[in-house]
Design an enzyme around this catalytic site. Structure first.
Site, PDB file in Angstrom:
ATOM      1  N   TYR A  30      12.251  -3.413  10.956  1.00 39.57           N
ATOM      2  CA  TYR A  30      10.852  -3.191  10.573  1.00 39.57           C
ATOM      3  C   TYR A  30      10.787  -2.087   9.501  1.00 39.57           C
ATOM      4  CZ  TYR A  30       6.243  -1.050  10.753  1.00 39.57           C
ATOM      5  OH  TYR A  30       5.053  -0.474  10.389  1.00 39.57           O
ATOM      6  N   SER A 112      -0.677   7.410   8.509  1.00 30.74           N
ATOM      7  CA  SER A 112      -1.156   6.024   8.397  1.00 30.74           C
ATOM      8  C   SER A 112      -2.286   5.755   9.393  1.00 30.74           C
ATOM      9  CB  SER A 112       0.013   5.076   8.690  1.00 30.74           C
ATOM     10  OG  SER A 112      -0.459   3.766   8.926  1.00 30.74           O
ATOM     11  N   GLN A 133      -4.412   8.216   5.544  1.00 30.06           N
ATOM     12  CA  GLN A 133      -4.375   6.936   4.819  1.00 30.06           C
ATOM     13  C   GLN A 133      -5.286   5.938   5.508  1.00 30.06           C
ATOM     14  OE1 GLN A 133      -2.342   3.993   6.148  1.00 30.06           O
ATOM     15  NE2 GLN A 133      -3.434   2.781   4.606  1.00 30.06           N
ATOM     16  N   TYR A 135      -6.871   2.163   6.087  1.00 31.23           N
ATOM     17  CA  TYR A 135      -7.056   0.714   6.017  1.00 31.23           C
ATOM     18  C   TYR A 135      -8.422   0.457   6.642  1.00 31.23           C
ATOM     19  CZ  TYR A 135      -2.039  -0.412   5.338  1.00 31.23           C
ATOM     20  OH  TYR A 135      -0.761  -0.541   4.863  1.00 31.23           O
ATOM     21  N   THR A 161      -5.294   2.594   0.611  1.00 28.45           N
ATOM     22  CA  THR A 161      -4.233   1.659   0.204  1.00 28.45           C
ATOM     23  C   THR A 161      -4.863   0.340  -0.216  1.00 28.45           C
ATOM     24  OG1 THR A 161      -2.684   2.721   1.711  1.00 28.45           O
ATOM     25  CG2 THR A 161      -2.119   0.505   0.976  1.00 28.45           C
ATOM     26  N   ARG A 170       7.459 -10.610   6.069  1.00 30.68           N
ATOM     27  CA  ARG A 170       8.698  -9.860   6.333  1.00 30.68           C
ATOM     28  C   ARG A 170       9.568 -10.718   7.248  1.00 30.68           C
ATOM     29  NH1 ARG A 170       5.201  -4.772   6.980  1.00 30.68           N
ATOM     30  NH2 ARG A 170       3.980  -5.000   5.060  1.00 30.68           N
ATOM     31  N   LYS A 258      -3.788   4.270  -3.489  1.00 27.67           N
ATOM     32  CA  LYS A 258      -2.355   3.968  -3.338  1.00 27.67           C
ATOM     33  C   LYS A 258      -2.116   2.471  -3.473  1.00 27.67           C
ATOM     34  CE  LYS A 258       1.424   4.455   0.043  1.00 27.67           C
ATOM     35  NZ  LYS A 258       1.624   3.144   0.627  1.00 27.67           N
ATOM     36  N   HIS A 282       4.237  -0.581  -2.154  1.00 28.53           N
ATOM     37  CA  HIS A 282       4.282  -0.556  -0.693  1.00 28.53           C
ATOM     38  C   HIS A 282       5.733  -0.658  -0.199  1.00 28.53           C
ATOM     39  CE1 HIS A 282       1.133  -0.980   2.589  1.00 28.53           C
ATOM     40  NE2 HIS A 282       2.245  -0.982   3.288  1.00 28.53           N
ATOM     41  N   ARG A 285       7.139  -4.197   0.442  1.00 27.33           N
ATOM     42  CA  ARG A 285       6.831  -4.885   1.701  1.00 27.33           C
ATOM     43  C   ARG A 285       5.689  -5.877   1.565  1.00 27.33           C
ATOM     44  NH1 ARG A 285       9.132  -1.782   5.731  1.00 27.33           N
ATOM     45  NH2 ARG A 285       7.586  -2.107   7.364  1.00 27.33           N
TER      46      ARG A 285
HETATM   47  C1  LIG Z   1       8.041   1.093   8.119  1.00 25.13           C
HETATM   48  C2  LIG Z   1       7.017   1.297   7.045  1.00 25.13           C
HETATM   49  C3  LIG Z   1       5.671   1.300   7.371  1.00 25.13           C
HETATM   50  C4  LIG Z   1       4.714   1.519   6.374  1.00 25.13           C
HETATM   51  N1  LIG Z   1       3.393   1.602   6.717  1.00 25.13           N
HETATM   52  C5  LIG Z   1       2.475   1.886   5.763  1.00 25.13           C
HETATM   53  C6  LIG Z   1       1.107   2.066   6.118  1.00 25.13           C
HETATM   54  O1  LIG Z   1       0.735   1.991   7.276  1.00 25.13           O
HETATM   55  N2  LIG Z   1       0.225   2.325   5.118  1.00 25.13           N
HETATM   56  C7  LIG Z   1       0.611   2.434   3.797  1.00 25.13           C
HETATM   57  O2  LIG Z   1      -0.236   2.680   2.923  1.00 25.13           O
HETATM   58  N3  LIG Z   1       1.911   2.292   3.455  1.00 25.13           N
HETATM   59  C8  LIG Z   1       2.841   2.034   4.396  1.00 25.13           C
HETATM   60  N4  LIG Z   1       4.151   1.903   4.044  1.00 25.13           N
HETATM   61  C9  LIG Z   1       4.559   2.081   2.638  1.00 25.13           C
HETATM   62  C10 LIG Z   1       4.907   3.550   2.353  1.00 25.13           C
HETATM   63  O3  LIG Z   1       3.777   4.365   2.436  1.00 25.13           O
HETATM   64  C11 LIG Z   1       5.514   3.723   0.964  1.00 25.13           C
HETATM   65  O4  LIG Z   1       4.666   3.139   0.011  1.00 25.13           O
HETATM   66  C12 LIG Z   1       6.918   3.094   0.850  1.00 25.13           C
HETATM   67  O5  LIG Z   1       7.641   3.276   2.049  1.00 25.13           O
HETATM   68  C13 LIG Z   1       7.674   3.725  -0.308  1.00 25.13           C
HETATM   69  O6  LIG Z   1       8.911   3.111  -0.483  1.00 25.13           O
HETATM   70  P1  LIG Z   1      10.292   3.681   0.138  1.00 25.13           P
HETATM   71  O7  LIG Z   1      10.273   3.327   1.585  1.00 25.13           O
HETATM   72  O8  LIG Z   1      11.331   2.953  -0.624  1.00 25.13           O
HETATM   73  O9  LIG Z   1      10.296   5.186  -0.079  1.00 25.13           O
HETATM   74  C14 LIG Z   1       5.124   1.701   5.027  1.00 25.13           C
HETATM   75  C15 LIG Z   1       6.489   1.704   4.719  1.00 25.13           C
HETATM   76  C16 LIG Z   1       7.432   1.519   5.705  1.00 25.13           C
HETATM   77  C17 LIG Z   1       8.892   1.555   5.343  1.00 25.13           C
END
Ligand SMILES: Cc1cc2nc3c(=O)[nH]c(=O)nc-3n(C[C@H](O)[C@H](O)[C@H](O)COP(=O)(O)O)c2cc1C
Length: 389
Positions: A30, A112, A133, A135, A161, A170, A258, A282, A285
């Site tokens: 995840y 988050s 953050q 949503y 976001t 995913r 974001k 993101h 993702r």
């Molecule tokens: C496990 C996971 C959960 C995430 N959950 C959120 C989230 O809830 N809200 C959000 O805006 N971004 C979320 N993100 C994105 C991160 O805020 C960020 O944009 C991203 O991890 C940056 O890339 P990096 O992991 O390569 O540093 C998530 C990323 C990961 C890895």
């Protein structure tokens, strides 16, 4: 507690491997996984490798200053911790540990909406800056109540976001049975239970922590939203530019947008009143096949860099990556997986170790570049080697 001290853990990849050893596959993937064929996941990192430094040698830089200001707040480090949903699955009360480690290092934490801990508890656990953050899951009234709580708790900025109209596909999550595990129907859960049982320490911590399955900051009519409902709730609640006036009015403080990926969206974000934007995909993702964030950063900085603060995230695994992003115009960066691996490997000390690794990298890189402060980094420190005419 697994050791994350050197020489066992020297870099973020070591923390990643330690997280893989401690957590069940479904939780590790995840964090580690991304959308569809994960092309952008690789691109985000590879594009940093393609960018080369141009050092100035024989410059004596005994002390280097890593501090910067973001939204008028001083940070001791040029990177903050990005919002990472469901961190409480990685380690008991994970969000609180991550926020505390960020504050102790003199930097900020972004919580988050999809947090497993109450936002008030997370804010109270850090002495550093904390942003919330947002949503819109659950709809406008649910968001308004979270905004009011975040304001009352003292969060310094609201991060909206904008790249999540649906959850990305995913594939690793689906193959690992995330849906079946969350639905908790005994017959469907059974084939996927082995991965949880094979990580007894993680499982004991998870159960001790209440076997959490709810989001305490998304309070619906019948109580906090369950984990199983996230996908549908995200789709039912996409944010659009038209939402910014009411969000801005309810919040009354600085807004960070974001998920900006083009100069057009950067301009729209400025138009709706963003005090800062985050160039982000993101962490790859969401939409697979978009460019690496470091590749689109110059376009965005050129478009809005004088009107708003530009941050970047995606693919940062070393302090050298942090420095490269700042050279190309980012005021600071956010790191996601780099600290999430640390949290999954060893809780708060794991996050502290991730921060320490990146910090030491930035100091060393600045000295090797012949630059005595983050504020003096610019494009002259990166670029291809000059070819002779
Ligand atoms: C496990 C996971 C959960 C995430 N959950 C959120 C989230 O809830 N809200 C959000 O805006 N971004 C979320 N993100 C994105 C991160 O805020 C960020 O944009 C991203 O991890 C940056 O890339 P990096 O992991 O390569 O540093 C998530 C990323 C990961 C890895």
């Amino acid at each position: 507690m697994p050791s994350v001290a050197p020489p066992r853990v020297l870099n973020i990849e070591d923390l990643r491997q330690a997280a893989r050893r401690r957590m069940p596959r479904v939780v590790f993937d995840y964090i580690d996984g991304a959308a569809e064929r994960e092309r952008t996941l690789h691109e985000n990192c590879r594009a940093f490798d393609d960018l080369l430094f141009r050092p100035r040698s024989a410059v004596a830089t005994r002390q280097v200053d890593l501090s910067t200001t973001v939204l008028g707040t001083r940070l001791d480090l040029p990177f903050m911790l990005a919002p990472v949903g469901s961190s409480r699955l990685f380690w008991p009360r994970g969000e609180e540990h991550a926020a505390r480690a960020a504050g102790a290092a003199g930097t900020g934490y972004i919580l988050s909406t999809l947090s497993g801990c109450r936002l008030e508890d997370v804010k109270a656990s850090t002495k550093g800056p904390a942003w919330y953050q947002l949503y819109l899951v659950g709809g406008r009234d649910v968001a308004l109540s979270a905004i009011a709580r975040a304001k009352a708790a003292g969060f310094g900025a609201l991060v909206v976001t904008i790249d999540t109209p649906v959850a990305g596909l995913r594939e690793r999550d689906l193959r690992n049975g995330i849906k079946e595990l969350l639905a908790r129907h005994p017959v469907h859960v059974l084939p996927y239970l082995g991965q949880l049982l094979s990580r007894p320490r993680w499982l004991a911590g998870y159960l001790r922590d209440g076997g959490l399955m709810r989001f305490p900051n998304i309070v619906l009519k019948d109580g906090p939203m369950g984990y199983a409902d996230v996908g549908a709730a995200l789709e039912a609640s996409m944010v659009s530019w038209d939402d910014f006036p009411w969000i801005r009015e309810a919040w009354g403080g600085p807004i960070v947008v974001k998920g900006v990926h083009t100069e057009d969206d950067a301009r729209r974000a400025v138009d709706v009143g963003a005090s800062a934007i985050v160039v982000s995909n993101h962490g790859a993702r969401q939409l697979d096949g978009v460019a690496a964030t470091i590749q689109v950063l110059p376009e965005v900085v050129a478009a809005v860099g004088t009107q708003t603060e530009v941050l970047l995230d995606g693919g940062i695994r070393t302090g050298g990556d942090v420095v490269k992003a700042i050279c190309l115009g980012a005021r600071a960066v956010l790191v996601g997986r780099a600290y999430a691996y640390g949290l999954g490997a060893a809780g708060g000390p794991g996050v502290a170790r991730a921060i320490e690794i990146l910090q030491a990298d930035v100091i060393r890189t600045l000295k090797l570049l012949g630059c005595d402060r983050v504020g003096a980094l610019d494009r002259s420190f990166v670029g291809p080697p000059r070819t002779s005419p």
